[in-house]
Scaffold this active site. Structure first.
Site, PDB file in Angstrom:
ATOM      1  N   GLU A 131       0.819  -1.219   0.000  1.00 36.50           N
ATOM      2  CA  GLU A 131       0.000   0.000   0.000  1.00 36.50           C
ATOM      3  C   GLU A 131       0.851   1.268   0.000  1.00 36.50           C
ATOM      4  OE1 GLU A 131      -2.583  -3.231   1.820  1.00 36.50           O
ATOM      5  OE2 GLU A 131      -0.519  -2.511   2.150  1.00 36.50           O
ATOM      6  N   PHE A 133     -12.091  -6.710  13.577  1.00 37.19           N
ATOM      7  CA  PHE A 133     -10.983  -7.196  12.767  1.00 37.19           C
ATOM      8  C   PHE A 133     -10.600  -6.154  11.720  1.00 37.19           C
ATOM      9  CE2 PHE A 133      -9.527  -9.601   8.955  1.00 37.19           C
ATOM     10  CZ  PHE A 133      -8.332 -10.056   9.481  1.00 37.19           C
ATOM     11  N   GLN A 134      -9.334  -5.815  11.676  1.00 40.79           N
ATOM     12  CA  GLN A 134      -8.764  -4.830  10.763  1.00 40.79           C
ATOM     13  C   GLN A 134      -9.443  -3.463  10.883  1.00 40.79           C
ATOM     14  OE1 GLN A 134      -8.511  -6.597   6.787  1.00 40.79           O
ATOM     15  NE2 GLN A 134      -6.460  -7.354   7.297  1.00 40.79           N
ATOM     16  N   LYS A 148     -17.848  -0.543   5.107  1.00 38.88           N
ATOM     17  CA  LYS A 148     -18.306  -1.545   4.154  1.00 38.88           C
ATOM     18  C   LYS A 148     -19.818  -1.538   3.993  1.00 38.88           C
ATOM     19  CE  LYS A 148     -17.168  -6.302   2.835  1.00 38.88           C
ATOM     20  NZ  LYS A 148     -16.441  -7.537   3.242  1.00 38.88           N
ATOM     21  N   MET A 165      24.183   8.640   2.823  1.00 36.19           N
ATOM     22  CA  MET A 165      24.093   9.963   3.431  1.00 36.19           C
ATOM     23  C   MET A 165      24.301   9.880   4.935  1.00 36.19           C
ATOM     24  SD  MET A 165      23.872  13.108   2.620  1.00 36.19           S
ATOM     25  CE  MET A 165      23.048  13.336   1.043  1.00 36.19           C
TER      26      MET A 165
END
Length: 583
Positions: free
Chosen positions: A67, A129-130, A179, A490
């Protein structure tokens, strides 16, 4: 539930003449209404209804490996196209994986829209959940965000998010989609997006303020134009060039402003700041009037604020009034659209500044502090040489993306940028791993008419190399050059300079063979170790029709110069380690 799609195959409720659709289809219809052609994302449970609505849509979806990669690809898409890039993710970890990309776009004012799935509204706050508080988490790093609760308004909300992402000062917006909202039916079809009534986009600056600034500009003896990223965001590069060329004023750019003024023009002083050119920094530090357009004066540009341009009157043009005098006090604040205000200034400037001696001085600095470098007979491969060689064999409008680190600075310093929207990098946030997914987004935005080259470092490349699978799967023609010094270069350079050479966790005892890894992902791999191989290897990688990776093994001790120590005086830059030790 009706089997609806985004291609216009709508079921019809027997009790109504209006089409019945779902919240998810309203989301896709809103994207279609604003002209979205490509989106980047990763599937998941809570966002699945939106993906189902995309099944028959005309929008091309690019499935990313992670993602965060989707967010960087969308970011770069927006930089190159000028229109918001769109990324999708599911709830919980999908949404939180977008946070770095959102923060990156927010720091750099890049237009982007994120659509995230969320658990059903009845489960919010129950640690389902999630589940994650996506709007709460992303509020500090978005221009605005929404938790959508009504399928009848979800399409309008997505349209508004898109409009806000691109209007005024651009930035990322996010719509969180429970949802049950995307699954529910609605009869509302989204129309053209509207901005909130409270949102005001400045256009022209106050006329009296413009007149005062124009007079100061005309009276200057040592004028300089500082061209920031807002010049590109506001598509004001033609107006800026007109002012510079008409009145003979040297132009310095910020890193986000690269490409707003052609670097091969005699008036170009190139990039200023910590690793900017010595002549650009001297021009800023010693000017008497600075016309700064679309810049927020960040610390990597200014060095120590108390020492920055001490004798200059500052004309600050910005569309966001919050940036005016936030860091550097403005003597002439001009709030408005960059192209509009530059046109106002051009029309109001009574005469050209008497700056012939100043232009001569700037040219002397360019000669004295040239960016030339030496290559001893026994030298290992210099990264500067690789960058210049790739620049030489590619078209002038090639798009360059980078990760973050030494390679980013070499790509900034040794590639000649002549056009806007050809430099795509992470500036304010400094996100390692940005380069490869950004190249994917840039490639999709540019379609097939422009070349895309990604410069990366071995450390930065390791953070997102899974996106090679995407480049291979989609057969995207990008050339990745890994400037491999077996270190987080760096960090290693700073440790040598400021931590007495204690190289803690900055060097790798072993690095992967990136050319071999590329082959495993379905890309073409090349290995580059000597000067004799440079032209042939780079040409072969560039000519390959698809993604290619050049594992370029460079001198591990090479450092980036010029350099101004953090918070230092930009006029006191070091051209080498010995000079840095004296500062």
């Amino acid at each position: 539930m009706a089997n609806n799609t985004a291609a216009g195959k709508k079921a019809t409720d027997e009790s109504s003449t209006q089409p019945v659709t779902t919240g998810a289809e309203a989301v896709v219809a809103a994207l279609d209404t604003v002209g979205v052609e490509h989106i980047f994302g990763v599937q998941g449970g809570a966002i699945m209804p939106v993906y189902d609505a995309l099944y028959d849509a005309d929008i091309q979806h690019i499935t990313m490996g992670h993602e965060q990669g989707a967010s960087h690809a969308a970011d770069a898409y927006g930089v190159v196209s000028g229109e918001p890039g769109v990324c999708l993710a599911t709830s919980g970890p999908g949404a939180t994986n977008l946070v770095t990309g959102l923060a990156d776009a927010n720091m750099d004012s890049d237009p982007m829209v994120a659509l995230t799935g969320q658990v059903s509204t009845a489960l919010l706050g129950n640690d389902a959940f999630q589940e994650a508080d996506t709007t709460g988490i992303t509020m500090p790093v978005t221009k605005t965000n929404y938790l959508q609760s009504d399928p009848d308004t979800v399409g309008a909300t997505v349209g508004e998010a898109f409009a806000l992402a691109r209007e005024g000062r651009p930035g990322p917006t996010l719509v969180d989609l429970p949802k049950d909202v995307t699954n529910s039916q609605t009869t509302e079809t989204p129309s053209e997006p509207e901005l909130p009534d409270s949102f005001d986009v400045p256009d022209a600056a106050d006329g009296d303020d413009v007149a005062a600034a124009a007079a100061a500009f005309a009276n200057a003896e040592r004028p300089v134009i500082l061209s920031g990223g807002g010049v590109i965001k506001g598509e004001a590069w033609d107006e800026l060039r007109r002012v510079a060329l008409e009145y003979g004023v040297p132009v310095v750019t910020t890193m986000p402003g690269i490409g707003s003024f052609p670097e091969d023009h005699p008036l170009a002083m190139e990039v200023a700041g910590m690793h900017g050119t010595g002549y650009a920094n001297l021009a800023l530090q010693l000017c008497d009037v600075m016309l700064a357009v679309g810049t927020r004066f960040d610390d990597r540009l200014t060095g120590g604020v108390e020492t920055f341009a001490p004798d200059a009157e500052i004309i600050h043009v910005d569309i966001d009034p919050a940036e005016i005098s936030k860091i550097i006090p403005a003597d002439y604040p001009l709030v408005g659209d960059a192209s509009t205000v530059l046109t106002q200034l051009f029309d109001a400037i009574p005469r050209a500044p008497d700056a012939a001696a100043w232009r001569e001085q700037c040219q002397q600095w360019k000669d004295e502090y040239s960016m030339e470098y030496s290559i001893p007979d026994d030298a290992l491969l210099k990264p500067q040489f690789v960058v210049e060689a790739m620049d030489e064999l590619t078209p002038d409008d090639t798009i360059v993306t980078t990760g973050v680190g030494q390679h980013q600075m070499w790509a900034m310093q040794y590639w000649t940028y002549r056009h806007p929207r050809t430099w795509v990098s992470s500036h304010g946030l400094g996100t390692m791993g940005y380069g490869l997914p950004a190249a994917i987004g840039a490639r999709v935005a540019a379609e097939d008419d422009r070349s895309v080259v990604c410069f990366d470092g071995d450390g930065s490349f390791l953070m997102s190399l899974q996106e090679l699978a995407v480049a291979a799967r989609e057969n995207l023609d990008i050339t990745v050059i890994v400037l491999n010094n077996a270190a987080v270069g760096m960090v290693r350079q700073w440790q040598d300079a400021f931590f007495e050479g204690r190289r803690m966790a900055s060097e790798y005892q072993w690095v992967p063979q990136f050319d071999t890894i590329a082959e495993g992902f379905g890309a073409k791999g090349f290995r580059l170790e000597t000067y004799d191989e440079v032209d042939e290897t780079l040409q072969a990688a560039y000519d390959y029709d698809g993604p290619s990776v050049v594992d370029a093994h460079i001198d591990p001790e090479e450092d980036v110069y010029p350099m101004v120590p953090s918070g230092g005086d930009n006029a006191k830059f070091a051209m080498n380690q010995a000079q840095l030790d004296e500062l």
